[in-house]
Design a protein around this motif. Structure first.
Motif, PDB file in Angstrom:
ATOM      1  N   LYS A  81      -6.964   8.514  -1.590  1.00 33.96           N
ATOM      2  CA  LYS A  81      -6.831   7.455  -0.598  1.00 33.96           C
ATOM      3  C   LYS A  81      -5.582   6.619  -0.851  1.00 33.96           C
ATOM      4  O   LYS A  81      -5.072   6.544  -1.966  1.00 33.96           O
ATOM      5  N   SER A  82      -5.127   5.962   0.209  1.00 34.87           N
ATOM      6  CA  SER A  82      -4.070   4.966   0.079  1.00 34.87           C
ATOM      7  C   SER A  82      -4.628   3.770  -0.690  1.00 34.87           C
ATOM      8  O   SER A  82      -5.798   3.407  -0.531  1.00 34.87           O
ATOM      9  N   PHE A  83      -3.810   3.154  -1.526  1.00 33.02           N
ATOM     10  CA  PHE A  83      -4.281   1.995  -2.296  1.00 33.02           C
ATOM     11  C   PHE A  83      -3.127   1.034  -2.541  1.00 33.02           C
ATOM     12  O   PHE A  83      -1.948   1.371  -2.357  1.00 33.02           O
ATOM     13  N   ALA A  84      -3.476  -0.191  -2.927  1.00 35.41           N
ATOM     14  CA  ALA A  84      -2.488  -1.244  -3.150  1.00 35.41           C
ATOM     15  C   ALA A  84      -1.937  -1.171  -4.570  1.00 35.41           C
ATOM     16  O   ALA A  84      -2.665  -0.849  -5.521  1.00 35.41           O
ATOM     17  N   ILE A  85      -0.642  -1.470  -4.709  1.00 33.69           N
ATOM     18  CA  ILE A  85      -0.002  -1.562  -6.022  1.00 33.69           C
ATOM     19  C   ILE A  85       0.743  -2.892  -6.104  1.00 33.69           C
ATOM     20  O   ILE A  85       0.995  -3.549  -5.098  1.00 33.69           O
ATOM     21  N   SER A  86       1.076  -3.287  -7.307  1.00 36.68           N
ATOM     22  CA  SER A  86       1.831  -4.517  -7.494  1.00 36.68           C
ATOM     23  C   SER A  86       3.320  -4.259  -7.295  1.00 36.68           C
ATOM     24  O   SER A  86       3.781  -3.115  -7.353  1.00 36.68           O
ATOM     25  N   ASN A  87       4.071  -5.345  -7.083  1.00 32.41           N
ATOM     26  CA  ASN A  87       5.520  -5.217  -6.989  1.00 32.41           C
ATOM     27  C   ASN A  87       6.086  -4.603  -8.260  1.00 32.41           C
ATOM     28  O   ASN A  87       7.011  -3.778  -8.217  1.00 32.41           O
ATOM     29  N   GLU A  88       5.499  -5.005  -9.389  1.00 33.03           N
ATOM     30  CA  GLU A  88       5.986  -4.532 -10.683  1.00 33.03           C
ATOM     31  C   GLU A  88       5.835  -3.024 -10.814  1.00 33.03           C
ATOM     32  O   GLU A  88       6.696  -2.358 -11.409  1.00 33.03           O
ATOM     33  N   THR A  89       4.741  -2.485 -10.250  1.00 32.94           N
ATOM     34  CA  THR A  89       4.526  -1.034 -10.327  1.00 32.94           C
ATOM     35  C   THR A  89       5.620  -0.287  -9.579  1.00 32.94           C
ATOM     36  O   THR A  89       6.140   0.730 -10.047  1.00 32.94           O
ATOM     37  N   LEU A  90       6.001  -0.800  -8.413  1.00 33.69           N
ATOM     38  CA  LEU A  90       7.066  -0.155  -7.645  1.00 33.69           C
ATOM     39  C   LEU A  90       8.403  -0.272  -8.365  1.00 33.69           C
ATOM     40  O   LEU A  90       9.186   0.680  -8.414  1.00 33.69           O
ATOM     41  N   VAL A  91       8.660  -1.441  -8.949  1.00 34.40           N
ATOM     42  CA  VAL A  91       9.913  -1.637  -9.684  1.00 34.40           C
ATOM     43  C   VAL A  91       9.977  -0.702 -10.879  1.00 34.40           C
ATOM     44  O   VAL A  91      11.014  -0.078 -11.155  1.00 34.40           O
ATOM     45  N   THR A  92       8.862  -0.574 -11.607  1.00 39.00           N
ATOM     46  CA  THR A  92       8.825   0.302 -12.780  1.00 39.00           C
ATOM     47  C   THR A  92       9.044   1.755 -12.385  1.00 39.00           C
ATOM     48  O   THR A  92       9.744   2.506 -13.066  1.00 39.00           O
ATOM     49  N   SER A  93       8.449   2.161 -11.247  1.00 37.64           N
ATOM     50  CA  SER A  93       8.629   3.538 -10.779  1.00 37.64           C
ATOM     51  C   SER A  93      10.075   3.795 -10.377  1.00 37.64           C
ATOM     52  O   SER A  93      10.586   4.902 -10.548  1.00 37.64           O
TER      53      SER A  93
ATOM     54  N   TYR B 246       0.861  -1.185   0.000  1.00 38.02           N
ATOM     55  CA  TYR B 246       0.000   0.000   0.000  1.00 38.02           C
ATOM     56  C   TYR B 246       0.895   1.231   0.000  1.00 38.02           C
ATOM     57  O   TYR B 246       1.901   1.276   0.722  1.00 38.02           O
ATOM     58  N   VAL B 247       0.520   2.220  -0.811  1.00 34.71           N
ATOM     59  CA  VAL B 247       1.309   3.448  -0.889  1.00 34.71           C
ATOM     60  C   VAL B 247       0.559   4.595  -0.221  1.00 34.71           C
ATOM     61  O   VAL B 247      -0.670   4.577  -0.123  1.00 34.71           O
ATOM     62  N   GLY B 248       1.309   5.581   0.251  1.00 30.29           N
ATOM     63  CA  GLY B 248       0.739   6.684   1.013  1.00 30.29           C
ATOM     64  C   GLY B 248      -0.309   7.470   0.256  1.00 30.29           C
ATOM     65  O   GLY B 248      -0.154   7.775  -0.931  1.00 30.29           O
ATOM     66  N   GLY B 249      -1.367   7.808   0.955  1.00 29.87           N
ATOM     67  CA  GLY B 249      -2.426   8.639   0.388  1.00 29.87           C
ATOM     68  C   GLY B 249      -2.774   9.780   1.310  1.00 29.87           C
ATOM     69  O   GLY B 249      -2.015  10.123   2.215  1.00 29.87           O
ATOM     70  N   HIS B 250      -3.947  10.368   1.070  1.00 33.18           N
ATOM     71  CA  HIS B 250      -4.432  11.498   1.856  1.00 33.18           C
ATOM     72  C   HIS B 250      -3.403  12.639   1.866  1.00 33.18           C
ATOM     73  O   HIS B 250      -3.065  13.161   0.831  1.00 33.18           O
ATOM     74  N   TRP B 251      -2.873  12.975   3.036  1.00 34.92           N
ATOM     75  CA  TRP B 251      -1.955  14.110   3.177  1.00 34.92           C
ATOM     76  C   TRP B 251      -0.514  13.762   2.821  1.00 34.92           C
ATOM     77  O   TRP B 251       0.304  14.648   2.665  1.00 34.92           O
ATOM     78  N   THR B 252      -0.195  12.470   2.684  1.00 28.74           N
ATOM     79  CA  THR B 252       1.198  12.076   2.451  1.00 28.74           C
ATOM     80  C   THR B 252       1.749  12.584   1.122  1.00 28.74           C
ATOM     81  O   THR B 252       2.845  13.163   1.084  1.00 28.74           O
ATOM     82  N   PRO B 253       1.057  12.391  -0.023  1.00 27.27           N
ATOM     83  CA  PRO B 253       1.584  12.969  -1.277  1.00 27.27           C
ATOM     84  C   PRO B 253       1.766  14.481  -1.184  1.00 27.27           C
ATOM     85  O   PRO B 253       2.710  15.042  -1.762  1.00 27.27           O
ATOM     86  N   GLU B 254       0.865  15.141  -0.446  1.00 30.53           N
ATOM     87  CA  GLU B 254       0.939  16.591  -0.279  1.00 30.53           C
ATOM     88  C   GLU B 254       2.200  16.978   0.490  1.00 30.53           C
ATOM     89  O   GLU B 254       2.917  17.921   0.112  1.00 30.53           O
ATOM     90  N   ILE B 255       2.490  16.265   1.573  1.00 31.90           N
ATOM     91  CA  ILE B 255       3.675  16.565   2.379  1.00 31.90           C
ATOM     92  C   ILE B 255       4.938  16.355   1.553  1.00 31.90           C
ATOM     93  O   ILE B 255       5.897  17.136   1.632  1.00 31.90           O
ATOM     94  N   ILE B 256       4.956  15.294   0.739  1.00 31.05           N
ATOM     95  CA  ILE B 256       6.111  15.038  -0.122  1.00 31.05           C
ATOM     96  C   ILE B 256       6.284  16.166  -1.134  1.00 31.05           C
ATOM     97  O   ILE B 256       7.406  16.624  -1.398  1.00 31.05           O
ATOM     98  N   GLU B 257       5.179  16.647  -1.679  1.00 32.96           N
ATOM     99  CA  GLU B 257       5.240  17.776  -2.624  1.00 32.96           C
ATOM    100  C   GLU B 257       5.767  19.037  -1.950  1.00 32.96           C
ATOM    101  O   GLU B 257       6.473  19.840  -2.563  1.00 32.96           O
ATOM    102  N   MET B 258       5.393  19.242  -0.685  1.00 31.71           N
ATOM    103  CA  MET B 258       5.782  20.465   0.020  1.00 31.71           C
ATOM    104  C   MET B 258       7.294  20.619   0.135  1.00 31.71           C
ATOM    105  O   MET B 258       7.796  21.735   0.280  1.00 31.71           O
ATOM    106  N   VAL B 259       8.028  19.505   0.105  1.00 26.40           N
ATOM    107  CA  VAL B 259       9.489  19.596   0.219  1.00 26.40           C
ATOM    108  C   VAL B 259      10.152  19.511  -1.152  1.00 26.40           C
ATOM    109  O   VAL B 259      11.365  19.291  -1.251  1.00 26.40           O
TER     110      VAL B 259
END
Length: 653
Positions: A229-241, A203-216
């Motif tokens: 919202k936070s949601f699930a991704i596949s291993n392949e999605t993380l590897v591709t990113s 599961y990857v961060g959602g809600h305020w987390t992407p915003e906090i990352i953008e702020m820096v």
């Protein structure tokens, strides 16, 4: 998978509007943190099993329990999915105890059934409670701005509107400071950061987390949308990113459990090949405390991620960063989880090992203390560690956060003291306003005035009065008794750390006397007399009759003759003074308000709540307006002298 909620970031308030609240039940950790941050900790009469910050709420009754048990990430995910499919709650709620507590306000959330007790269940129970029914306040933020707005929603609900707005403004100023720094020093490139909230599935961060990352000045490639919202991704999605950096911060897990969870990644073929792993840009966080709770500490999260990403680890700024020093995080190197846990080593086994380590440390420390030694060898690391005796011989807290500090980390900064556990005070302990050579060079006072200090307005006013007639060679020490288990001052319900900060602000020495909450009068007198004997030694007053003659006991009683008589009889060998006894309330109130100190109600009796609930509530400011309103009544003493209410003072800078 987090303490998150919210439909459009709107808070729901169910119930009729009333006067300021006095009794609050919080079923949400972030709401508990908000309530305490705005000065309403004394209002809290019930909490969830996950409400563990600040640590001083530990004595508050727990009303909920958890049905799931952490085994593996995949198994917990399956437990949650199966429970939700069958319509079963993931939590239990003690309805009988909730009803018996008679809350005026219940703080909860309504969107995420995984995060806390079901909102509909809470409203159903609240509607069946006797009149007056409690307000049910549901907090549902999606963004950092909405989290800060929730502070005011909580403040308005419990009668701390002004206080909540002050705290909100302070937090917004800290957020703006980070934004200003990023604007003035923009990053050369926008780094891709993956925030991992769970490992299987990922599961990857959602809600305020992407915003906090953008702020820096960065972005979360796998979920770049603030408020989503936070949601699930596949291993392949993380590897591709293939992110530049990875933050592993599983909801509900502390640092050790987070490390255990990373075993799932270390067993995979794809994890070692990620650029962030190879470059050493992976960190592990305490996901139970940080990022996953939409409360005031999200601002600490913003400050930490800014310093972690923007400061050079070799720089002085990195070393000086308070965020990097106090935030619950650790850098990760490939293989750390396997080294720490290995195959088949579960959380219970690791917890047992840690418990045995602590036992070994305590045994080594006690043996060194018994031998009068100033140091011992840590059984695991072999490092030399100072004993409590070393600090006692020194006579003061050095401020470095020593493992066995017997002075309650008095000279450690307040915000860092909360993160450190000090040695339990073994008896009366003197905390000096000065340290080192200054203490040793101080001459013995002609008369030592021992002010019995509660942390409230009466003892504060007594101190102001004492200072008017203090002789040039006289000294003052504040004497306070506190419960060592809860760390609270009985009756006042003030944390001992606040008493320490009062003494610092007032620049007075402080004698702390640990005394169990249910102690009898004879135990109280024995503890206080032991403290007085210790003071005679510390201030070089001589012994026996000479020490008694050079000591004066000062009390802040106002007009209760029986209490005064008991004190004079109990301490008959000493000179006892009552500077405020019989004084006009209006005169005392004027002195209090002129001092610039901030005074709030810290505890309220049930009788006072019943008689003056329209005026009094814990956390409310004791100001001129409240004093004058109480003066006009006959059912409540306007100074609370008969136990109707107690106060907490924050001296003016």
């Amino acid at each position: 998978q987090a303490d998150r909620a919210g439909a459009g970031g709107m808070a729901a308030v169910i119930g009729r509007a009333r006067a300021p609240r006095t009794r609050v039940v919080s079923l949400l950790p972030s709401a508990t943190e908000m309530l305490c941050a705005i000065g309403g900790e004394a209002m809290l009469v019930g909490r969830s099993h996950e409400c563990d910050f600040p640590a001083s709420v530990a004595h508050v009754p727990v009303l909920t329990g958890q049905r799931t048990v952490f085994t593996t990430a995949r198994d917990v995910d399956n437990q949650v999915r199966n429970a939700l499919r069958s319509g079963e709650s993931l939590y239990t709620l003690d309805v009988d105890q909730l009803t018996a507590l008679r809350p005026d306000v219940i703080l909860t959330q309504s969107l995420c059934a995984v995060c806390s007790i079901d909102y509909n269940e809470v409203t159903r129970i609240a509607s069946a409670m006797p009149d007056p029914k409690p307000l049910v306040v549901s907090l549902n933020p999606h963004t950092l701005d909405e989290v800060l707005n929730d502070l005011v929603i909580v403040g308005d609900a419990v009668g701390l509107s002004n206080e909540s707005r002050r705290v909100q403004l302070s937090l917004r100023e800290r957020v703006q400071a980070v934004l200003d720094h990023v604007e003035e020093h923009p990053p050369a490139t926008q780094e891709n950061v993956a925030f991992v909230e769970w490992s299987d599935p990922i599961y990857v961060g959602g809600h305020w987390t992407p915003e906090i990352i953008e702020m820096v000045g960065a972005r979360q490639g796998v979920n770049p949308n603030p408020g989503s919202k936070s949601f699930a991704i596949s291993n392949e999605t993380l590897v591709t990113s293939d992110p530049d950096r990875i933050i592993v911060c599983p909801c509900g897990l502390d640092l050790d459990a987070t490390t255990k969870m990373v075993l799932d990644f270390e067993k995979s073929e794809w994890w070692p090949g990620l650029r962030a792993v190879k470059d050493g840009r992976v960190v592990l966080l305490d996901g139970n405390q940080m990022f996953n709770r939409p409360g005031p500490r999200l601002v600490e999260c913003l400050e930490w991620i800014h310093d972690w990403m923007r400061l050079d680890p070799a720089s002085d700024a990195w070393k000086a960063s308070k965020s990097l020093r106090t935030f619950p995080w650790r850098p990760y190197t490939l293989g750390d989880a396997t080294k720490a846990f290995g195959e088949g080593k579960g959380p219970d086994e690791v917890a047992r090992e840690k418990e045995l380590e602590l036992v070994a440390i305590e045994e080594a420390h006690e043996a060194a203390m018994a031998a009068g030694q100033s140091m011992y060898k840590d059984p695991k690391t072999g490092y030399s560690v100072f004993t409590a005796q070393a600090a006692l011989d020194r006579g003061y807290c050095c401020g470095r956060g020593c493992r066995h500090c017997p002075f309650g980390h008095f000279n450690v900064k307040a915000e860092e003291r909360k993160l450190r556990k000090s040695e339990r005070m073994r008896g009366p302990t003197l905390l000096r306003k000065q340290k080192g050579a200054k203490v040793r060079k101080q001459p013995a006072p002609a008369t030592l005035h021992v002010l019995f200090w509660s942390g409230g307005k009466d003892s504060f006013l007594t101190l102001l009065e004492m200072r008017k007639s203090l002789g040039p060679d006289d000294g003052i020490v504040l004497l306070n008794t506190f419960d060592p288990d809860s760390q609270l001052v009985p009756e006042q319900e003030i944390h001992v750390h606040h008493i320490m900060e009062q003494a610092k602000a007032l620049e007075e020495d402080l004698m702390l006397v640990p005394l169990g909450r249910s102690s009898r009068n004879d135990s109280y007198l024995a503890a206080v007399n032991s403290a007085l004997e210790r003071l005679a030694v510390e201030y070089k007053l001589g012994g026996g009759a000479e020490a008694v003659a050079r000591m004066k006991l000062v009390f802040g009683d106002l007009h209760l003759a029986d209490i005064r008589a008991w004190r004079e009889q109990s301490f008959s060998e000493f000179r006892c003074e009552f500077p405020l006894f019989g004084r006009d309330y209006a005169e005392l109130a004027q002195t209090l308000f002129d001092s610039g100190a901030r005074v709030t109600v810290s505890k309220l009796s049930d009788a006072a709540a019943e008689a003056a609930g329209d005026l009094l509530s814990t956390g409310v400011a004791y100001d001129r307006k409240l004093f004058e309103a109480l003066q006009a009544r006959s059912d409540v003493d306007s100074f609370g002298e008969c136990g109707e209410f107690h106060t907490k003072v924050e001296p003016a800078p």
